[in-house]
Scaffold this motif. Structure first.
Motif, PDB file in Angstrom:
ATOM      1  N   TRP A  17       0.838  -1.212   0.000  1.00 55.68           N
ATOM      2  CA  TRP A  17       0.000   0.000   0.000  1.00 55.68           C
ATOM      3  C   TRP A  17       0.868   1.256   0.000  1.00 55.68           C
ATOM      4  O   TRP A  17       0.717   2.134  -0.847  1.00 55.68           O
ATOM      5  N   ASN A  18       1.790   1.348   0.943  1.00 55.46           N
ATOM      6  CA  ASN A  18       2.591   2.566   1.117  1.00 55.46           C
ATOM      7  C   ASN A  18       3.456   2.868  -0.099  1.00 55.46           C
ATOM      8  O   ASN A  18       3.460   3.994  -0.603  1.00 55.46           O
ATOM      9  N   ASP A  19       4.194   1.886  -0.566  1.00 54.88           N
ATOM     10  CA  ASP A  19       5.108   2.138  -1.678  1.00 54.88           C
ATOM     11  C   ASP A  19       4.370   2.377  -2.985  1.00 54.88           C
ATOM     12  O   ASP A  19       4.821   3.153  -3.837  1.00 54.88           O
ATOM     13  N   THR A  20       3.222   1.731  -3.161  1.00 53.28           N
ATOM     14  CA  THR A  20       2.459   1.946  -4.382  1.00 53.28           C
ATOM     15  C   THR A  20       1.870   3.358  -4.396  1.00 53.28           C
ATOM     16  O   THR A  20       1.900   4.038  -5.426  1.00 53.28           O
ATOM     17  N   TYR A  21       1.359   3.825  -3.264  1.00 56.53           N
ATOM     18  CA  TYR A  21       0.853   5.198  -3.227  1.00 56.53           C
ATOM     19  C   TYR A  21       1.980   6.222  -3.320  1.00 56.53           C
ATOM     20  O   TYR A  21       1.784   7.331  -3.813  1.00 56.53           O
ATOM     21  N   GLU A  22       3.172   5.868  -2.870  1.00 53.77           N
ATOM     22  CA  GLU A  22       4.319   6.756  -3.071  1.00 53.77           C
ATOM     23  C   GLU A  22       4.611   6.891  -4.567  1.00 53.77           C
ATOM     24  O   GLU A  22       4.888   7.983  -5.061  1.00 53.77           O
ATOM     25  N   ALA A  23       4.530   5.786  -5.297  1.00 56.69           N
ATOM     26  CA  ALA A  23       4.719   5.828  -6.748  1.00 56.69           C
ATOM     27  C   ALA A  23       3.614   6.653  -7.418  1.00 56.69           C
ATOM     28  O   ALA A  23       3.884   7.420  -8.349  1.00 56.69           O
ATOM     29  N   VAL A  24       2.371   6.526  -6.934  1.00 58.86           N
ATOM     30  CA  VAL A  24       1.266   7.332  -7.465  1.00 58.86           C
ATOM     31  C   VAL A  24       1.556   8.816  -7.237  1.00 58.86           C
ATOM     32  O   VAL A  24       1.367   9.647  -8.133  1.00 58.86           O
TER      33      VAL A  24
END
Length: 170
Positions: free
Chosen positions: A94-101
């Motif tokens: 969740w965290n790293d994917t939203y960081e990429a977003v």
């Protein structure tokens, strides 16, 4: 008495005026993207979440662990328990994917003001960032939300879709 207040006010104004240079400096070790190379670096630095965090594979029927705790697997996810993580644990998928977003949103919102590059190159990077952001949304939807059902689509909840690089926007 008025003279003392006037002197104090003048001293405060001079002190505040000296702070302009502080706000104009770039923090050490940080890059504020302004060139095409900076924005390309943001796009290249994206690790596909599905390869970095195999949570979807752990939850699928494709994986069989005879002893999940011995294989260092998220046992709660493997057994489909209500909560995959303890309160003290973070969900990297969740965290790293939203960081990429967030990074893709920075590129989309700011690439046209880049100091170099043609309009076509900037539009190509914008398109690439939108495609990567869409992939990240699809990945998050696949992991954390219900599958699409036309009968319940109007009431089913899904994931947040931030379209601006503003952490307070949602």
């Amino acid at each position: 008495m008025k003279t003392i207040y006037s002197i104090l006010n003048a001293a405060m104004l001079m002190t505040l005026a000296a702070c302009n240079d502080f706000l104009d400096t770039t923090p050490k070790g940080q890059v504020i993207p302004t060139t095409m190379v900076d924005f390309k670096g943001i796009l290249i630095d994206v690790t596909p979440a599905s390869t970095a965090y195999p949570l979807a594979n752990i939850c699928s029927d494709d994986v069989l662990y005879l002893n999940p705790t011995a294989n260092n697997v998220n046992t709660n996810a493997y057994l489909w328990l209500d909560n995959f993580y303890k309160e003290s644990e973070s969900d990297n998928a969740w965290n790293d994917t939203y960081e990429a977003v967030y990074n893709m949103n920075v590129v989309i919102d700011n690439i046209m003001e880049a100091t170099e590059g043609t309009t076509e190159e900037k539009q190509a990077l914008t398109t690439e960032a939108k495609v990567q952001r869409a992939y990240m949304f699809w990945y998050l939807q696949s992991l954390y939300a219900k599958a699409y059902d036309p009968a319940t689509a109007a009431t089913d909840l899904s994931i947040p879709l931030p379209l601006k690089p503003d952490l307070e926007a949602l």
